[in-house]
Scaffold this active site. Structure first.
Site, PDB file in Angstrom:
ATOM      1  N   ALA A   1       0.918  -1.281   0.131  1.00  0.00           N
ATOM      2  CA  ALA A   1       0.020   0.259   0.077  1.00  0.00           C
ATOM      3  C   ALA A   1       0.866   1.236  -0.111  1.00  0.00           C
ATOM      4  O   ALA A   1       0.375   2.473  -0.583  1.00  0.00           O
ATOM      5  CB  ALA A   1      -1.065   0.019   1.112  1.00  0.00           C
TER       6      ALA A   1
ATOM      7  N   GLU B   1       5.275   2.591  -6.635  1.00  0.00           N
ATOM      8  CA  GLU B   1       5.997   1.998  -7.527  1.00  0.00           C
ATOM      9  C   GLU B   1       5.675   2.509  -8.888  1.00  0.00           C
ATOM     10  O   GLU B   1       6.388   2.379  -9.929  1.00  0.00           O
ATOM     11  CB  GLU B   1       5.997   0.642  -7.679  1.00  0.00           C
ATOM     12  CG  GLU B   1       4.740  -0.247  -7.445  1.00  0.00           C
ATOM     13  CD  GLU B   1       4.332  -0.480  -9.125  1.00  0.00           C
ATOM     14  OE1 GLU B   1       2.833  -0.318  -9.202  1.00  0.00           O
ATOM     15  OE2 GLU B   1       5.234  -0.548  -9.873  1.00  0.00           O
TER      16      GLU B   1
ATOM     17  N   ASP C   1      14.998  33.364 -34.925  1.00  0.00           N
ATOM     18  CA  ASP C   1      15.160  34.011 -35.936  1.00  0.00           C
ATOM     19  C   ASP C   1      14.300  34.710 -36.611  1.00  0.00           C
ATOM     20  O   ASP C   1      13.157  34.099 -36.532  1.00  0.00           O
ATOM     21  CB  ASP C   1      16.215  33.005 -36.907  1.00  0.00           C
ATOM     22  CG  ASP C   1      17.416  32.420 -36.289  1.00  0.00           C
ATOM     23  OD1 ASP C   1      18.221  33.143 -35.775  1.00  0.00           O
ATOM     24  OD2 ASP C   1      17.487  31.041 -35.957  1.00  0.00           O
TER      25      ASP C   1
ATOM     26  N   ASP D   1      25.863  28.856 -34.543  1.00  0.00           N
ATOM     27  CA  ASP D   1      24.684  28.886 -33.429  1.00  0.00           C
ATOM     28  C   ASP D   1      24.886  27.858 -32.451  1.00  0.00           C
ATOM     29  O   ASP D   1      24.231  28.025 -31.398  1.00  0.00           O
ATOM     30  CB  ASP D   1      23.427  28.689 -34.070  1.00  0.00           C
ATOM     31  CG  ASP D   1      23.026  29.933 -35.070  1.00  0.00           C
ATOM     32  OD1 ASP D   1      23.739  31.003 -34.826  1.00  0.00           O
ATOM     33  OD2 ASP D   1      22.303  29.689 -36.044  1.00  0.00           O
TER      34      ASP D   1
ATOM     35  N   ASP E   1      -2.177   0.978 -12.324  1.00  0.00           N
ATOM     36  CA  ASP E   1      -1.228   1.263 -13.570  1.00  0.00           C
ATOM     37  C   ASP E   1      -1.643   1.852 -14.717  1.00  0.00           C
ATOM     38  O   ASP E   1      -1.098   2.936 -15.166  1.00  0.00           O
ATOM     39  CB  ASP E   1      -0.438  -0.251 -13.458  1.00  0.00           C
ATOM     40  CG  ASP E   1       0.337  -0.533 -12.457  1.00  0.00           C
ATOM     41  OD1 ASP E   1       0.500   0.022 -11.684  1.00  0.00           O
ATOM     42  OD2 ASP E   1       0.935  -1.881 -12.669  1.00  0.00           O
TER      43      ASP E   1
END
Length: 872
Positions: free
Chosen positions: A293, A297, A339, A614, A709
């Site tokens: 519980a 994870e 640019d 750059d 999950d």
């Protein structure tokens, strides 16, 4: 067999014939197929060491080592020891289902990462058996003859045998961003060290920034300088991102608490219930349930899935993510430095004006020809361009020449370009020397920045002032202006350096590059989101201001030029940049100063770039964005993001996606915290209340994992952005994922579900028995989990309105959970496995309703926040 000279060109044959042949290829035949196969077999493919691919088995082994898996297996073994094989089999069945879900998620993540790992497949142009061949870079072998042109990536370490004005960027080997000049050698056999000028050695992975060359490969794969770096990099573990470090810390703390709680619950349960063998076994099950519980994870899964699929979603906006951690930073961006050409504008140049010092003509569809010196300006501008150009301005010049000067293109076929003087940071002009037939004199045509052309022409102060006024007038219309010059002299008198030329000034050409239609709306969206737009361009201030005004930038008249940058200190720049939106006449090297000044003001900076020079600014910025269409490989490799269509609106869409991804990570984290609170509470309640039965067993938690999950990693990942996501201020870069407000809200949601479940047990236990009380509380718990999903899908819209928002994963979870819950509550065999007893319909209805209504307060809170926001 002799090699046809056109083999050097990468263009189609009909285009290649229009380009001058500089080299004699007759001495190069290349390798035959037998030799190629032998060397490929002996040396291996020309590729760097790759990271090991994670297969299904390796992913399964990783899952098997996770604490949650070990706890589930331990609980199953304990059930077997207790003589409950049915319970053990069901629990172990859940183990493999959870493992299957995890493996599927991991494989999807791996596939998403694989698709994003390589931006493009490297190719090489070689001569084999006298024929030009375009092959995969991994198929290049020792002895291959490479044909190199401007913009090519060198596929292997090689020695130049022929070249013309060849310069190579070796910055990733040397740290020096300025390209180095190369010289050919017929006799060299060994490579020199990277970084030296006037040497014949070129190295794998470096970029040809100008010129052409023919080279012989001497090392491939791991034997190259790049290969040596690759082998060293294999030993370096990737550094975890800030989010990964934060979640790792939290998971570590909670895992330790879980193990301690497991022991405490097992001991406490045994001591408070008499200490029999059966009690101790039940206590151990309760302890395992408590550890399961507490252990969150899901956190690492959330980060892995969200970042990988976030990169995939960003790629659908025509932006490739080269480094996943940048996704964390996107939502915090406060400044976008972009640019002008090709990003704010269409980069589709059209010639609009041709001018001499005495006259000018507007180039439109009605114009049929030019004369009185204007034809010489146009023709010389074309001669100063590449014969087969990629540059939009040079293509526009050729198109205008073909339309306005009939026959000029055919006449140029008999001319041979014998010398090119490339553009340099010190002199922003390019010159080409042409010879007609066997004549001893050459024509040198130049084009470039008007002040650079004025320098080449040694113009008097009065003529320079007149030229400057003319340029300023054209630039104020948003046109991009180039100067054009020409001279003729004997071929033997060609100077070594372009600056030594003395040219005759001819006139100006001016181009129009229209603003992209999507830019004003994108700029307005950024301003609403609290993001500043800073435009950086090499154009004149007047041109830059015109485009800035069209784009909707605030304070477009506030401009800092490259010349001013040179004369002010870093501290003054950091102060002035707070109110500056436009930088004009800036060279790429100055972008780095701009980035540093913004960072000094605690801004989170996104910077675009396309050129080799750059790269330092792209690396220094928090978010480096390279141009995929017109950018160099060096810029793309220095950047975190690659803009495939070079469109500013794609950058804004990416920032929006970054905010959405971060929002959804917070929602998934909140959901995970919220659902673990009632699980912990129901696991510990029997310890604190000795008369109560065990409410959650490992099999119950395994079932809940089937909901948790996919919910945290799929449902919330797929959620659309909140309606107000681009009307908020950027979040602080120092903001932590686990803020007090986020955790408090999640804990309150979990406590609400826990309170309902405990109340149901309290009311049901006296009249229904422990198994019925357990079943009713579990039913309420499952429904409360589904309700937490629904209310957290949006923190601004109601759960009811969100039901109309598409989310296929949500429906799969809701329907699947409902079906499985119905089965375990009604099927007798499943009831026994879950330690449930049959329920009355009215009792079940009350439990389900309680689970659904326990989060009603959060819906009222969203409504209250919405009313408060609308009043503000």
């Amino acid at each position: 067999m002799k090699v046809d000279p056109s083999v050097f060109e990468t263009a189609e044959p009909e285009v290649a014939r229009d380009r001058p042949a500089i080299f004699d290829f007759s001495s190069f035949t290349g390798l035959n197929e037998l030799t190629v196969r032998e060397r490929l077999s002996a040396d291996g493919p020309n590729e760097l060491p790759a990271s090991k691919v994670r297969g299904v088995l390796s992913i399964a082994l990783e899952v098997a080592r996770q604490p949650m898996f070990i706890l589930l297996v331990g609980a199953g073994a304990l059930y077997l020891a207790m003589g409950k094989p049915g319970d053990a089999l069901v629990l172990l069945g859940f183990v493999f289902v959870v493992m299957g879900i995890t493996i599927v998620q991991e494989r999807r993540t791996e596939r998403a990462l694989d698709a994003l790992r390589d931006l493009s497949s490297p190719r090489a142009l070689v001569v084999r058996m006298g024929r030009r061949q375009r092959i995969a870079g991994r198929e290049v072998v020792r002895g291959d003859i490479l044909l190199l042109n401007e913009g090519d990536r060198v596929p292997a370490d090689a020695i130049l045998r022929r070249c013309s004005n060849l310069s190579v960027d070796e910055s990733f080997l040397t740290g020096e961003s300025v390209p180095v000049r190369k010289m050919p050698s017929d006799s060299a056999l060994q490579l020199d060290r990277p970084g030296g000028d006037e040497l014949p050695s070129i190295f794998a992975g470096t970029l040809v920034t100008s010129g052409q060359g023919i080279a012989e490969v001497v090392a491939t794969g791991v034997r190259t300088e790049l290969g040596k770096i690759g082998k060293a990099l294999q030993k370096i573990e990737p550094e975890p991102t800030p989010l990964q470090r934060e979640t790792g810390r939290i998971v570590g703390i909670l895992a330790s608490l879980g193990l301690a709680a497991c022991a405490a619950v097992a001991v406490g349960y045994g001591l408070t219930r008499g200490g029999s063998w059966q009690v101790w076994k039940d206590g151990l099950l309760a302890g395992i349930a408590m550890a399961m519980a507490i252990l969150p994870e899901e956190f690492p899964v959330i980060l892995t899935v969200f970042l990988a699929f976030g990169a995939w979603r960003i790629s659908r906006s025509r932006v490739l993510t080269r480094r996943l951690p940048v996704i964390e930073t996107l939502g915090a961006a406060t400044v976008l430095c972009v640019d002008k050409t090709g990003t704010l504008t269409q980069n589709q140049m059209t010639l609009r004006v041709v001018a001499t010092e005495a006259a000018a003509v507007e180039v439109d569809e009605s114009l049929r020809s030019v004369s009185n010196g204007l034809d010489a300006v146009l023709q010389s501008a074309v001669l100063a361009s590449k014969p087969d150009p990629f540059d939009p301005m040079e293509r526009a010049l050729q198109a205008a020449r073909d339309r306005l000067l009939p026959g000029a293109k055919d006449a140029q076929r008999d001319w041979e370009m014998i010398r090119e003087y490339p553009l340099t940071p010190e002199l922003l002009a390019v010159s080409h020397a042409w010879r007609y037939g066997h004549e001893s004199s050459v024509v040198i045509a130049s084009k470039g920045a008007p002040e650079a052309i004025a320098e080449l022409c040694r113009l008097s102060p009065d003529r320079r002032a007149h030229l400057s006024a003319q340029v300023k007038q054209l630039a104020s219309r948003g046109l991009r202006v180039l100067g054009v010059a020409r001279t003729e002299l004997p071929a033997r008198e060609l100077p070594a350096e372009q600056a030594q030329l003395v040219q005759q000034f001819l006139g100006l050409v001016a181009f129009e590059d229209p603003l992209r239609k999507s830019v004003p709306a994108a700029v307005a969206e950024c301003r609403a989101a609290g993001i500043r737009i800073i435009m950086i361009t090499g154009d004149y201030p007047e041109t830059a201001c015109n485009i800035a005004r069209q784009a909707g930038l605030s304070r477009p008249e506030s401009v800092i030029t490259g010349g001013e940058l040179e004369g002010i200190s870093d501290a003054e720049l950091a102060d002035r940049i707070r109110l500056t939106q436009v930088f004009a006449r800036v060279v790429p090297e100055q972008k780095l100063r701009i980035v540093r000044a913004l960072k000094a003001n605690s801004e989170v900076v996104a910077m675009t770039g396309d050129g080799v020079n750059d790269a330092p600014a792209l690396k220094a910025a928090h978010i480096g964005i390279a141009m995929g269409g017109r950018g160099t490989d060096v810029a793309r490799e220095a950047a975190s993001l690659v803009l495939l269509d070079d469109d500013f609106s794609s950058i804004v869409a990416t920032v929006k996606l970054g905010r959405r991804i971060y929002d959804n990570i917070k929602k998934a984290i909140s959901f995970t915290i919220a659902v673990h609170v009632p699980i912990v509470g129901l696991s510990i309640a029997p310890i604190l209340l000795p008369g109560w039965p065990l409410l959650l067993l490992p099999v119950h938690i395994a079932f809940l994992e089937l909901i948790i999950d996919p919910s945290c990693s799929l449902i919330f990942e797929a959620e659309e952005a909140e309606a107000d996501i681009m009307s908020r201020r950027p979040r602080s870069a120092a903001e932590r994922l686990f803020t007090g407000r986020t955790v408090a809200t999640a804990v309150l949601q979990g406590l609400s579900a826990l309170a309902v479940c405990l109340l149901i047990v309290f009311l049901a236990r006296p009249g229904h028995g422990p198994d019925a009380a357990r079943a009713l509380s579990f039913a309420a718990l499952v429904v409360s989990f589904l309700t937490i999903i629904l209310v957290n899908r949006s923190w601004t819209r109601s759960a009811l309105s969100m039901m109309r928002a598409p989310n296929r994963a949500m429906w799969w979870v809701l329907v699947g959970a409902a079906v499985l819950l119905g089965a375990i509550l009604t099927v007798p065999a499943l009831q026994r496995l879950f330690s449930f007893s049959p329920l009355h319909a009215d009792d079940l209805a009350v439990s389900l309703a309680a689970g659904f209504l326990c989060l009603l307060w959060f819906e009222f809170l969203k409504r209250f926040r919405g009313l408060k926001a609308s009043q503000c």
